[in-house]
Design a protein around this motif. Structure first.
Motif, short mmCIF file in Angstrom:
data_model
loop_
_atom_site.label_atom_id
_atom_site.label_comp_id
_atom_site.label_asym_id
_atom_site.label_seq_id
_atom_site.Cartn_x
_atom_site.Cartn_y
_atom_site.Cartn_z
N ARG A 10 21.23 -26.04 -4.41
CA ARG A 10 20.19 -26.10 -3.37
C ARG A 10 19.86 -24.70 -2.86
N TRP A 11 20.87 -23.89 -2.63
CA TRP A 11 20.65 -22.54 -2.13
C TRP A 11 19.92 -21.69 -3.18
N ASP A 12 20.34 -21.81 -4.44
CA ASP A 12 19.70 -21.02 -5.49
C ASP A 12 18.22 -21.38 -5.63
N GLN A 13 17.89 -22.67 -5.56
CA GLN A 13 16.50 -23.07 -5.67
C GLN A 13 15.69 -22.55 -4.48
N MET A 14 16.24 -22.66 -3.29
CA MET A 14 15.52 -22.18 -2.11
C MET A 14 15.27 -20.68 -2.19
N ARG A 15 16.29 -19.91 -2.53
CA ARG A 15 16.11 -18.46 -2.53
C ARG A 15 15.23 -17.99 -3.68
N VAL A 16 15.26 -18.68 -4.81
CA VAL A 16 14.37 -18.32 -5.91
C VAL A 16 12.92 -18.51 -5.51
N TYR A 17 12.62 -19.65 -4.91
CA TYR A 17 11.23 -19.91 -4.50
C TYR A 17 10.79 -18.94 -3.40
N ALA A 18 11.69 -18.63 -2.48
CA ALA A 18 11.34 -17.69 -1.41
C ALA A 18 11.10 -16.29 -1.97
N LEU A 19 11.97 -15.84 -2.86
CA LEU A 19 11.80 -14.51 -3.44
C LEU A 19 10.53 -14.43 -4.29
N GLU A 20 10.24 -15.48 -5.03
CA GLU A 20 9.00 -15.48 -5.80
C GLU A 20 7.79 -15.47 -4.87
N GLY A 21 7.87 -16.22 -3.77
CA GLY A 21 6.78 -16.20 -2.81
C GLY A 21 6.57 -14.82 -2.22
N LEU A 22 7.66 -14.16 -1.87
CA LEU A 22 7.56 -12.80 -1.36
C LEU A 22 6.94 -11.87 -2.41
N ALA A 23 7.43 -11.97 -3.64
CA ALA A 23 6.92 -11.09 -4.71
C ALA A 23 5.43 -11.28 -4.91
N GLN A 24 4.98 -12.53 -4.93
CA GLN A 24 3.56 -12.80 -5.13
C GLN A 24 2.72 -12.29 -3.96
N GLN A 25 3.23 -12.46 -2.74
CA GLN A 25 2.48 -11.98 -1.58
C GLN A 25 2.40 -10.46 -1.56
N PHE A 26 3.50 -9.80 -1.89
CA PHE A 26 3.48 -8.34 -1.92
C PHE A 26 2.59 -7.83 -3.06
N GLN A 27 2.60 -8.53 -4.17
CA GLN A 27 1.73 -8.14 -5.29
C GLN A 27 0.26 -8.25 -4.88
N THR A 28 -0.08 -9.33 -4.22
CA THR A 28 -1.45 -9.51 -3.75
C THR A 28 -1.84 -8.41 -2.75
N ALA A 29 -0.89 -8.01 -1.93
CA ALA A 29 -1.15 -6.97 -0.93
C ALA A 29 -1.05 -5.57 -1.53
N GLU A 30 -0.81 -5.48 -2.83
CA GLU A 30 -0.69 -4.21 -3.54
C GLU A 30 0.46 -3.36 -2.99
N GLN A 31 1.50 -4.04 -2.55
CA GLN A 31 2.74 -3.37 -2.16
C GLN A 31 3.73 -3.59 -3.31
N TYR A 32 3.68 -2.70 -4.27
CA TYR A 32 4.29 -2.99 -5.56
C TYR A 32 5.81 -2.83 -5.59
N LEU A 33 6.36 -1.91 -4.82
CA LEU A 33 7.82 -1.76 -4.83
C LEU A 33 8.51 -3.01 -4.31
N PRO A 34 8.16 -3.53 -3.12
CA PRO A 34 8.82 -4.77 -2.68
C PRO A 34 8.52 -5.95 -3.60
N ALA A 35 7.33 -5.98 -4.21
CA ALA A 35 7.03 -7.05 -5.16
C ALA A 35 8.00 -7.00 -6.34
N LEU A 36 8.23 -5.79 -6.87
CA LEU A 36 9.16 -5.64 -8.00
C LEU A 36 10.58 -6.00 -7.58
N GLN A 37 11.01 -5.52 -6.42
CA GLN A 37 12.38 -5.78 -5.99
C GLN A 37 12.63 -7.27 -5.81
#
Length: 266
Positions: free
Chosen positions: A174-201
């Motif tokens: 349960r924890w792994d699924q939650m954190r994977v989706y949250a991290l992917e959400g963060l990455a996609q949002q940062f990518q859209t905002a052209e903040q590439y370092l946090p998106a990559l991390q």
């Protein structure tokens, strides 16, 4: 009837306080004078920033209750925590663990409501705070965090690594699924905002959790391409394609292949 009503009120208060715990705690966070239970990365019980050593049985009981939103009946807790023991021995182990962990120093850590055990709502649990942050990201309720590295670091932490208890298997999933989706959400949002370092991390943190999952690899490739790093994008694609072939004998999805198909023959 009075005991049942009091139990319902206590459990309701506990649920409300858990829902309101938006901030996790760490060993270094001593800005407030309260007790904290850590179950991410390792088990630690601290009070006002000072670590408190606990026997293994008490650790197991506290960690178990921290993962039960509504607490647990004594018999069910004993059965899950000591599945290889007889019911008599498991009950005895539970009594011992409860004696050691119900009150830790000056802090009441476990509330007993009849036959039900509940982690005291006064105990902050690091997982609860990080879970709430992850939920807000997944549901699109939170703005991009300014301290993104802290959130990515929190979401990269495993649930009680090294513990082999069977009752942890589902909780870890349960924890792994939650954190994977949250991290992917963060990455996609940062990518859209052209903040590439946090998106990559954030995307790389997902890959560390689940190397097979394609979504994060696509984000990494997309960020490399947005930055003009064509060679890095191609290397990531080829490494992932080779990994899938080696491990599963499958190929990347057409959606991923389309990202690089115009850069070089595949």
């Amino acid at each position: 009837m009075f005991l049942a009503k009091a139990g319902e009120e206590l459990l309701g208060k506990h649920d409300q306080q858990v829902r309101e715990a938006h901030t996790g705690c760490t060993v270094g966070d001593v800005s407030w004078n309260s007790a904290c239970l850590e179950v991410l990365s390792s088990f630690e019980f601290t009070n006002a920033g000072g670590r408190i050593a606990l026997p293994k049985g008490a650790q197991r009981l506290l960690a178990f209750l921290a993962l039960q939103n509504d607490g647990a009946h004594r018999a069910a807790a004993a059965e899950q925590l000591w599945p290889d023991c007889t019911s008599f021995r498991a009950a005895a182990n539970l009594r011992s663990a409860l004696c050691q962990g119900r009150r830790v120093g000056s802090v009441t850590a476990i509330d007993c409501v009849g036959q039900r055990l509940v982690l005291s709502p006064s105990i902050r649990v690091d997982l609860h705070g990080v879970w709430e942050s992850a939920r807000q990201v997944v549901e699109g309720q939170a703005p991009l965090p300014s301290k993104w590295d802290r959130l990515v670091g929190d979401l990269s932490r495993e649930l009680l690594p090294g513990w082999t208890e069977d009752w942890l298997l589902m909780e870890r999933e349960r924890w792994d699924q939650m954190r994977v989706y949250a991290l992917e959400g963060l990455a996609q949002q940062f990518q859209t905002a052209e903040q590439y370092l946090p998106a990559l991390q954030a995307a790389l943190a997902v890959i560390a959790i689940d190397p097979i999952r394609e979504t994060a690899h696509r984000i990494v490739i997309g960020v490399h391409l947005a930055e003009g790093n064509v060679a890095s994008a191609l290397r990531r694609y080829r490494d992932y394609r080779a990994f899938l072939q080696r491990e599963l004998r499958v190929a990347p999805s057409p959606r991923m292949t389309e990202l690089v198909q115009n850069l070089t023959p595949t």
